[in-house]
Design an enzyme around this catalytic site. Structure first.
Site, mmCIF file in Angstrom:
data_model
loop_
_atom_site.group_PDB
_atom_site.id
_atom_site.type_symbol
_atom_site.label_atom_id
_atom_site.label_comp_id
_atom_site.label_asym_id
_atom_site.label_seq_id
_atom_site.Cartn_x
_atom_site.Cartn_y
_atom_site.Cartn_z
ATOM 1 N N MET A 190 -12.411 -5.424 4.399
ATOM 2 C CA MET A 190 -11.668 -4.471 5.232
ATOM 3 C C MET A 190 -11.492 -5.051 6.625
ATOM 4 S SD MET A 190 -10.816 -1.913 3.354
ATOM 5 C CE MET A 190 -9.985 -1.075 4.704
ATOM 6 N N HIS A 243 -8.092 1.157 -4.862
ATOM 7 C CA HIS A 243 -9.154 1.008 -3.855
ATOM 8 C C HIS A 243 -9.857 2.353 -3.713
ATOM 9 C CE1 HIS A 243 -9.975 0.132 0.732
ATOM 10 N NE2 HIS A 243 -11.085 0.202 0.033
ATOM 11 N N MET A 285 -8.954 8.342 -1.354
ATOM 12 C CA MET A 285 -9.876 8.778 -0.284
ATOM 13 C C MET A 285 -10.363 10.186 -0.569
ATOM 14 S SD MET A 285 -7.732 7.563 3.025
ATOM 15 C CE MET A 285 -7.047 5.918 3.178
ATOM 16 N N SER A 328 0.853 -1.194 0.000
ATOM 17 C CA SER A 328 0.000 0.000 0.000
ATOM 18 C C SER A 328 0.888 1.243 0.000
ATOM 19 C CB SER A 328 -0.901 0.006 1.235
ATOM 20 O OG SER A 328 -1.591 1.237 1.291
ATOM 21 N N ASP A 337 -7.308 -6.033 3.987
ATOM 22 C CA ASP A 337 -6.674 -4.712 3.976
ATOM 23 C C ASP A 337 -6.880 -4.050 5.331
ATOM 24 O OD1 ASP A 337 -5.625 -2.254 3.226
ATOM 25 O OD2 ASP A 337 -7.325 -1.691 1.958
ATOM 26 N N MET A 359 -12.142 4.702 -2.099
ATOM 27 C CA MET A 359 -12.920 5.035 -0.899
ATOM 28 C C MET A 359 -13.530 6.400 -1.151
ATOM 29 S SD MET A 359 -10.237 3.597 1.886
ATOM 30 C CE MET A 359 -8.917 3.606 0.700
ATOM 31 N N ASP A 366 -4.681 3.676 -2.451
ATOM 32 C CA ASP A 366 -5.879 4.081 -1.707
ATOM 33 C C ASP A 366 -6.326 5.472 -2.131
ATOM 34 O OD1 ASP A 366 -6.326 1.893 0.148
ATOM 35 O OD2 ASP A 366 -4.410 2.462 1.058
ATOM 36 N N HIS A 403 -1.016 -1.293 -4.120
ATOM 37 C CA HIS A 403 -2.385 -0.986 -3.706
ATOM 38 C C HIS A 403 -2.446 0.534 -3.522
ATOM 39 C CE1 HIS A 403 -6.211 -1.790 -1.561
ATOM 40 N NE2 HIS A 403 -5.830 -0.851 -0.709
HETATM 41 C C1 DX5 Z 1 -7.016 1.932 4.959
HETATM 42 C C2 DX5 Z 1 -6.451 1.556 3.628
HETATM 43 C C3 DX5 Z 1 -5.319 0.606 3.663
HETATM 44 C C4 DX5 Z 1 -4.081 1.056 4.381
HETATM 45 C C5 DX5 Z 1 -3.534 -0.137 5.107
HETATM 46 O O1 DX5 Z 1 -8.212 2.606 4.759
HETATM 47 O O2 DX5 Z 1 -7.450 1.001 2.802
HETATM 48 O O3 DX5 Z 1 -4.975 0.137 2.362
HETATM 49 O O4 DX5 Z 1 -3.085 1.571 3.526
HETATM 50 O O5 DX5 Z 1 -2.505 0.283 5.919
HETATM 51 P P1 DX5 Z 1 -1.950 -0.616 7.104
HETATM 52 O O6 DX5 Z 1 -1.357 -1.846 6.466
HETATM 53 O O7 DX5 Z 1 -0.938 0.273 7.739
HETATM 54 O O8 DX5 Z 1 -3.093 -0.945 8.002
HETATM 55 ZN ZN ZN Z 2 -6.875 0.064 0.877
#
Ligand code: DX5
Ligand code: ZN
Length: 216
Positions: A137, A66, A36, A7, A171, A68, A34, A32
């Site tokens: 999740m 991903h 947001m 990630s 994740d 969000m 993210d 990966h």
């Molecule tokens: C959280 C993200 C994850 C995050 C995971 O909302 O979707 O992908 O990067 O990070 P760690 O491995 O630190 O929990």
């Molecule tokens: Zn994620």
């Protein structure tokens, strides 16, 4: 095959390219990313420009995006043309998730649906035939570095019981120990941020996860 995804959220953001190269050198399979929007989750991260910049620098590396965000349908084309190899939308968003998944697949990339900790697998039962991956999740989405929620593991078995044969990704809070729990439950894709990027020996973390192969 277990897929190990790094990630990029946990990277040193002033050196993302070097961080990605470092993780690839330590044996991860893919990235990966993210996305947001500060509405669906209480945080802001990257946009499509990050995906296209990564695609330009690492054209052969698979990017698992991903989303969000509250209105992913408006941005699917943008992320697809930016270079995503998989796009995951959340089951909880308003709108026609089925149509979103169909659109992602029609673009020739992997389509995924994700469920937050409070969302049960029954909610996505009808969507499963349209999914190449289900992202379970294991923390509340929004931030890296949170604690793994072991009580999410029964969802993985429940997905298999529903006859789902695609990828199951976990994740949030994944490290070598929690990865073992997830793989034992039936997961075959591991997203890792903090546990990998902040590890003293990331290659050892990757090796420990690879050694879980066949333990499902
Ligand atoms: C959280 C993200 C994850 C995050 C995971 O909302 O979707 O992908 O990067 O990070 P760690 O491995 O630190 O929990
Ligand atoms: Zn994620």
């Amino acid at each position: 095959m277990i897929e190990i995804l790094s990630s990029i959220l946990a990277s040193d953001l002033l050196s993302v390219g070097a961080e990605v190269q470092r993780m690839l050198d330590n044996g991860v399979d893919s990235l990966h990313v993210d996305i947001m929007d500060a509405h669906f989750v209480p945080n802001l991260s990257f946009g499509p420009a990050m995906v296209s910049a990564l695609k330009k620098a690492f054209p052969a590396v698979h990017q698992d995006v991903h989303l969000m965000m509250d209105n992913p349908e408006k941005y699917l084309d943008t992320f697809i043309s930016a270079g995503a190899g998989a796009v995951t939308v959340h089951a909880e968003v308003p709108g026609d998730v089925r149509a979103m998944l169909a659109k992602i697949r029609a673009a020739g990339i992997k389509a995924g649906v994700s469920i937050k900790p409070g969302t049960g697998v029954d909610t996505i039962k009808e969507l499963l035939p349209l999914c190449d991956l289900v992202l379970v999740m294991t923390v509340e989405p929004g931030f890296g570095g949170q604690k793994f929620m072991a009580d999410m593991m029964p969802k993985i078995a429940a997905l298999r019981e529903l006859g789902y044969r695609g990828q199951i990704m976990v994740d949030g809070g994944i490290n070598a120990d929690t990865a073992a729990q997830a793989v034992a439950a039936g997961a075959d894709a591991l997203v890792m941020g903090t546990a990998l990027l902040r590890a003293e020996d990331p290659a050892a973390v990757v090796r420990a996860c690879r050694a879980l192969e066949g333990r499902t």
